[in-house]
Design a protein around this motif. Structure first.
Motif, PDB file in Angstrom:
ATOM      1  N   TRP A 186      87.786  55.634  57.112  1.00  0.00           N
ATOM      2  CA  TRP A 186      88.792  55.585  58.169  1.00  0.00           C
ATOM      3  C   TRP A 186      90.174  55.658  57.521  1.00  0.00           C
ATOM      4  N   PRO A 187      91.181  56.159  58.234  1.00  0.00           N
ATOM      5  CA  PRO A 187      92.524  56.291  57.651  1.00  0.00           C
ATOM      6  C   PRO A 187      93.181  54.928  57.463  1.00  0.00           C
ATOM      7  N   LEU A 188      93.820  54.721  56.338  1.00  0.00           N
ATOM      8  CA  LEU A 188      94.477  53.445  56.054  1.00  0.00           C
ATOM      9  C   LEU A 188      95.851  53.351  56.703  1.00  0.00           C
ATOM     10  N   GLU A 189      96.574  54.453  56.744  1.00  0.00           N
ATOM     11  CA  GLU A 189      97.958  54.435  57.224  1.00  0.00           C
ATOM     12  C   GLU A 189      98.013  54.499  58.739  1.00  0.00           C
ATOM     13  N   ILE A 190      98.939  53.757  59.304  1.00  0.00           N
ATOM     14  CA  ILE A 190      99.138  53.790  60.752  1.00  0.00           C
ATOM     15  C   ILE A 190      99.592  55.185  61.178  1.00  0.00           C
ATOM     16  N   GLY A 191      98.946  55.733  62.170  1.00  0.00           N
ATOM     17  CA  GLY A 191      99.263  57.074  62.648  1.00  0.00           C
ATOM     18  C   GLY A 191      98.486  58.173  61.953  1.00  0.00           C
ATOM     19  N   ALA A 192      97.796  57.839  60.862  1.00  0.00           N
ATOM     20  CA  ALA A 192      97.019  58.851  60.132  1.00  0.00           C
ATOM     21  C   ALA A 192      95.762  59.220  60.913  1.00  0.00           C
ATOM     22  N   ARG A 193      95.308  60.453  60.700  1.00  0.00           N
ATOM     23  CA  ARG A 193      94.139  60.971  61.413  1.00  0.00           C
ATOM     24  C   ARG A 193      93.208  61.645  60.424  1.00  0.00           C
ATOM     25  N   ALA A 194      91.912  61.361  60.543  1.00  0.00           N
ATOM     26  CA  ALA A 194      90.914  61.993  59.689  1.00  0.00           C
ATOM     27  C   ALA A 194      89.825  62.593  60.576  1.00  0.00           C
ATOM     28  N   VAL A 195      89.316  63.738  60.184  1.00  0.00           N
ATOM     29  CA  VAL A 195      88.270  64.426  60.943  1.00  0.00           C
ATOM     30  C   VAL A 195      86.999  64.438  60.113  1.00  0.00           C
ATOM     31  N   HIS A 196      85.902  63.969  60.714  1.00  0.00           N
ATOM     32  CA  HIS A 196      84.599  63.961  60.046  1.00  0.00           C
ATOM     33  C   HIS A 196      83.574  64.587  60.989  1.00  0.00           C
ATOM     34  N   GLY A 197      83.194  65.832  60.652  1.00  0.00           N
ATOM     35  CA  GLY A 197      82.273  66.544  61.522  1.00  0.00           C
ATOM     36  C   GLY A 197      82.924  66.794  62.867  1.00  0.00           C
ATOM     37  N   GLY A 198      82.235  66.379  63.932  1.00  0.00           N
ATOM     38  CA  GLY A 198      82.769  66.603  65.272  1.00  0.00           C
ATOM     39  C   GLY A 198      83.585  65.456  65.805  1.00  0.00           C
ATOM     40  N   THR A 221      91.401  42.152  57.004  1.00  0.00           N
ATOM     41  CA  THR A 221      92.327  43.130  57.572  1.00  0.00           C
ATOM     42  C   THR A 221      91.686  43.745  58.808  1.00  0.00           C
ATOM     43  N   ILE A 222      92.456  43.837  59.880  1.00  0.00           N
ATOM     44  CA  ILE A 222      91.948  44.389  61.132  1.00  0.00           C
ATOM     45  C   ILE A 222      92.676  45.695  61.426  1.00  0.00           C
ATOM     46  N   SER A 223      91.898  46.749  61.605  1.00  0.00           N
ATOM     47  CA  SER A 223      92.454  48.060  61.943  1.00  0.00           C
ATOM     48  C   SER A 223      92.021  48.437  63.362  1.00  0.00           C
ATOM     49  N   HIS A 224      92.964  48.908  64.144  1.00  0.00           N
ATOM     50  CA  HIS A 224      92.687  49.341  65.512  1.00  0.00           C
ATOM     51  C   HIS A 224      92.604  50.870  65.504  1.00  0.00           C
ATOM     52  N   LEU A 225      91.402  51.376  65.729  1.00  0.00           N
ATOM     53  CA  LEU A 225      91.140  52.799  65.585  1.00  0.00           C
ATOM     54  C   LEU A 225      90.893  53.453  66.943  1.00  0.00           C
ATOM     55  N   VAL A 226      91.080  54.770  66.969  1.00  0.00           N
ATOM     56  CA  VAL A 226      90.714  55.578  68.129  1.00  0.00           C
ATOM     57  C   VAL A 226      89.736  56.642  67.648  1.00  0.00           C
ATOM     58  N   LEU A 227      88.562  56.650  68.242  1.00  0.00           N
ATOM     59  CA  LEU A 227      87.520  57.615  67.881  1.00  0.00           C
ATOM     60  C   LEU A 227      87.425  58.666  68.972  1.00  0.00           C
TER      61      LEU A 227
END
Length: 707
Positions: A523-535, A550-556
């Protein structure tokens, strides 16, 4: 096995066997005393199974069943003549040739094949009952019950028949005790599910697949009006989420499974059983053994197809009035809807299984066979999971820890670890899957593995990921235990999170420890960063950093549909590999555990009407590096603290054994086993279960071993 434990099991078996025989005799005598026509022992067993061998409730169920048959015109019909013949051939209702993980039979009603204007309720009901009667001849189905799948894929409002659906579910569970004044067409299943029971089949789950929006909203409202225990058995799911409830190998391809059921062969089997039952019923008339009525064969008063295709054993049992029941290596009747089979870890017999479902009090009668997963069968109900077994009060736990000391707990752990794995690893060992395993000696069981959707039709192994379902406290499949993702499995990991509907990920390792990579940065460490894995795309919205986690709030986001959901990611950063949290401090871990549970509750609440599954939500994904040591420790603490809060009891050893039966080698080191005990004592003090805990001298005998 320990001789004392073996003797205790044998005593329990014979005690329950005697109870079983007495219940059967009492049921038959109760019917005879009420003036009802005689029925066979096979019939008695069906109704007793359905009511946990409570004779009074089984008798009431039988009476209700008779009334339902008469009321709905199910006491006389012809399956080989029109209109029933054509109704059966539509395949709108069928029994699959497989079972779920608990051994329950699987019935499927396909909504888009039903056209209310072209058939009557009575004809459709007759088609359902005709097939259910045959399925219920299997003693395994009587014991394990029925999973009802209501497939609404590609269906329209014109395919939905409120009155018919109500009749089907009411027939399966009887007349309702509580009826809401709300009667939207989509609410029938929840209404009818809260009932007393009329058909001698235990309805274990109702799975509503791909429910349209016009169905979901009123259904969600009505669920609030039924009892919680019943509400937890009704689920609205997408096709990929079905694998949480039923193994994909047991599902037809139209539901995302691997099965190609032959409905014509199933109907031929039904026909053979029907014909044999006609002949057996005629034989019964010839010898004047029983009073014959107008119900479907074998035309006893109860109306259940009950004889065998091969009558030998059942006939001998029924003619021998000096014998209460046929008890041997074979069941008393054998017209089982072959090839009904369990494709999820069951090896073909029934050793170590319980006759009843465990929804209420157990009747612990073991018969032949064994689960490949050992004593901890994957067939537990939600009520059984993580509770119900032996437990200690906090005071007793403290006394036990004081008595055993660290060395005694180490020895107890070694006894657990010395046992061989309770399952097979065939899929994990396939050549095409070996590279997907982070460690060659940490594999996932076949019987509890998470199956991904098969994205490559030419590659059946594209459904593999090194991950297992593990039950939580009174929740089946509460967790998914998996390894730290590899770069080559990032896409598989996020596909699993998406397909399983998971909202929370717990990570108990750092990416790099002692100079070695323990987990890929998936998962991306930086706030606002985006990573693509497959679909799938993963975006980090926010990051909260604490001393220990550490708590990260992600959008999948699913890039094919542009649908998205939020995922809470919690990483505990002060937990060394092969060890316990820094300094053996339990408080930070307990605080982190509380954050995880609150995050899950908040995420489920945010889903609103789109989630109608278990009240505790979809599976929580938990991983460390291998997915067994720190992962198993975290699960043990979660399950035990939940039970301690709810029941005032705790069972560390039993919990660890159950987790290891679903995820091999969970809790990797003796120090982790000891930490669970100490953390639970600290939790008990914090929650006021005990005033204080004196562990003076506990560490005096600590061995100088490197972990």
């Amino acid at each position: 096995m320990d001789p004392q434990r073996k003797l205790k099991m044998e005593i329990t078996f014979f005690r329950n066997l005697l109870k079983f025989l007495r219940a059967t005799k009492a049921f038959l005598e109760a019917l005879s005393g009420s003036g009802a026509a005689c029925v066979s022992r096979a019939t008695a067993i069906k109704f007793l199974f359905a009511r946990k061998f409570d004779v009074a409730r089984a008798h009431a169920l039988w009476r209700q069943h008779e009334a339902t048959r008469r009321r709905e015109g199910l006491n006389k019909f012809e399956p080989f003549e029109e209109p029933l013949k054509s109704e059966l051939e539509t395949g709108k209702f069928t029994i699959l040739p497989t079972r779920d993980a608990t051994g329950a039979a699987i019935a499927v009603f396909t909504a888009n094949k039903h056209f209310p204007s072209q058939t009557t309720h009575q004809t459709t009901l007759q088609g359902v009952v005709y097939q259910l009667d045959v399925a219920l001849q299997s003693i395994e189905t009587q014991r394990a019950g029925l999973v009802f799948i209501y497939d609404m894929s590609d269906s329209k409002y014109t395919n939905f028949d409120y009155e018919l659906s109500q009749k089907i579910l009411t027939m399966l569970k009887g007349t309702t005790r509580e009826r809401s004044r709300l009667r939207p067409a989509s609410c029938v299943i929840a209404i009818s599910f809260n009932s007393t029971g009329g058909y001698p089949a235990k309805l274990k789950k109702v799975l509503i697949v791909t429910a349209p929006l016009w169905f979901k909203a009123p259904f969600r409202i009505l669920r609030l009006f039924v009892r919680e225990k019943l509400r937890e058995r009704v689920h609205t799911v997408s096709a990929p989420q079905l694998a949480v409830h039923v193994p994909r190998a047991s599902l037809p391809r139209q539901l995302g499974g691997q099965l190609d059921p032959d409905h014509a062969s199933w109907l031929e089997h039904c026909k053979n059983c029907y014909t044999n039952n006609l002949q057996n019923a005629k034989l019964d008339c010839d010898i004047d053994e029983y009073v014959i009525s107008n119900h479907i064969p074998p035309v006893k008063q109860n109306g259940i197809i009950e004889s065998t295709c091969d009558m030998t054993s059942d006939r001998a049992a029924r003619l021998d009035h000096s014998t209460d029941m046929h008890i041997s290596g074979d069941p008393p009747y054998t017209c089982d809807p072959s090839p009904l089979r369990n494709s999820h870890g069951y090896n073909g017999d029934m050793k170590g299984r319980h006759i009843n479902s465990g929804d209420e009090d157990d009747l612990d009668i073991s018969t032949r066979g064994t689960w490949s997963s050992g004593e901890a069968s994957p067939g537990q109900s939600d009520e059984e999971c993580g509770g119900g077994g032996a437990g200690l009060t906090p005071e007793a736990l403290l006394a036990r820890v004081q008595q055993l000391g660290r060395r005694g707990l180490f020895a107890e752990y070694e006894e657990i670890r010395a046992r061989p794995p309770n399952g097979t690893f065939h899929h994990a060992k396939l050549t095409s899957n070996l590279a997907k395993n982070r460690y060659t000696d940490v594999l996932c069981y076949d019987h509890s593995r998470v199956l991904l959707s098969q994205i490559d039709p030419d590659d059946p192994t594209s459904d593999y990921i090194n991950a297992n379902y593990v039950d939580g406290y009174k929740q089946k499949n509460a967790f998914i235990c998996t390894q730290g993702p590899l770069p080559k499995t990032f896409c598989d990991f996020w596909r699993m999170v998406w397909e399983q509907g998971s909202l929370v990920i717990v990570m108990t390792t750092r990416s790099v420890e002692r100079g070695r990579v323990k987990c890929g940065q998936y998962w991306p460490l930086e706030i606002g960063a985006r990573a693509v894995h497959g679909g799938y795309a993963v975006t980090t919205e926010a990051v909260d950093t604490e001393d220990d986690y550490t708590i990260s709030h992600l959008v999948l986001t699913d890039l094919r549909t542009e649908q998205w959901r939020r995922v809470w990611h919690g990483q505990y950063t002060r937990w060394p590999d092969y060890g316990v949290p820094g300094g053996g401090r339990a408080m930070p871990v307990l605080r982190f555990l509380r954050h995880v549970r609150r995050a899950q509750q908040a995420a489920v609440a945010e889903l609103g009407d789109s989630w109608a599954g278990h009240s505790k939500g979809p599976p929580i994904v938990v991983h460390c590096s291998a997915g067994i040591g720190r992962t198993g420790t975290f699960l043990t603490l979660d399950i035990c603290t939940a039970r301690l809060a709810a029941e005032g009891l705790v069972d560390v050893r039993g919990t660890v054994e159950r987790i290891r039966a679903q995820r091999a080698h969970s809790i990797q080191m003796p120090d982790q086993y000891v930490f669970c005990h100490l953390a639970l004592i600290e939790y008990a003090v914090l929650q006021g279960h005990i005033e204080s805990a004196d562990l003076t001298g506990f560490d005096d005998e600590q061995e100088d071993e490197s972990d």
